[in-house]
Design a protein around this motif. Sequence first.
Motif, PDB file in Angstrom:
ATOM      1  N   ALA A  15      10.532  -6.413 -24.342  1.00 21.98           N
ATOM      2  CA  ALA A  15      11.705  -6.509 -24.338  1.00 21.98           C
ATOM      3  C   ALA A  15      12.277  -8.086 -24.826  1.00 21.98           C
ATOM      4  N   LEU A  16      12.175  -9.105 -24.622  1.00 22.63           N
ATOM      5  CA  LEU A  16      11.915 -10.190 -24.624  1.00 22.63           C
ATOM      6  C   LEU A  16      11.527 -11.113 -25.727  1.00 22.63           C
ATOM      7  N   LEU A  17      10.265 -10.781 -26.580  1.00 22.75           N
ATOM      8  CA  LEU A  17       9.988 -10.893 -27.231  1.00 22.75           C
ATOM      9  C   LEU A  17       9.739 -10.334 -28.496  1.00 22.75           C
ATOM     10  N   VAL A  46       2.778 -13.900 -35.168  1.00 24.49           N
ATOM     11  CA  VAL A  46       3.861 -15.046 -34.480  1.00 24.49           C
ATOM     12  C   VAL A  46       4.033 -14.498 -32.507  1.00 24.49           C
ATOM     13  N   HIS A  47       4.672 -13.431 -32.664  1.00 19.21           N
ATOM     14  CA  HIS A  47       5.508 -12.898 -31.730  1.00 19.21           C
ATOM     15  C   HIS A  47       4.322 -11.869 -30.846  1.00 19.21           C
ATOM     16  N   SER A  48       3.752 -11.098 -31.681  1.00 21.19           N
ATOM     17  CA  SER A  48       2.951 -10.150 -30.892  1.00 21.19           C
ATOM     18  C   SER A  48       1.798 -11.373 -29.857  1.00 21.19           C
ATOM     19  N   PHE A  49       1.035 -12.721 -31.073  1.00 14.52           N
ATOM     20  CA  PHE A  49       0.100 -13.235 -30.208  1.00 14.52           C
ATOM     21  C   PHE A  49       0.772 -13.955 -29.631  1.00 14.52           C
ATOM     22  N   ILE A  50       1.772 -14.506 -29.123  1.00 13.14           N
ATOM     23  CA  ILE A  50       2.505 -15.046 -27.759  1.00 13.14           C
ATOM     24  C   ILE A  50       2.761 -14.189 -26.881  1.00 13.14           C
ATOM     25  N   PHE A  51       3.164 -12.549 -27.338  1.00 11.49           N
ATOM     26  CA  PHE A  51       3.565 -11.874 -25.913  1.00 11.49           C
ATOM     27  C   PHE A  51       1.651 -11.310 -25.698  1.00 11.49           C
TER      28      PHE A  51
END
Length: 68
Positions: A15-17, A46-51
């Motif tokens: 939800a946050l990413l 990028v967001h998937s990697f951070i997740f």
Amino acid sequence: MKDWASPIVALTLFALLTPGLIFQLPGKHRAVDFMNMKTSLISIVVHSFIFGLLLMLFIVVLHIHVYV
């Protein structure tokens, strides 16, 4: 008793990413855009990697547990 940490952490991070909801890395015109509700393929990657990194941190490294 069931360990609810994994679903809770994963749902919260998802939800946050979500790209474009709160922030977007990289943004369309700047490095970071806030609340623009638009996304791109590179921002999804990028967001998937951070997740994935944060999920591994909370579940594997820190051993977070929530028993109900």
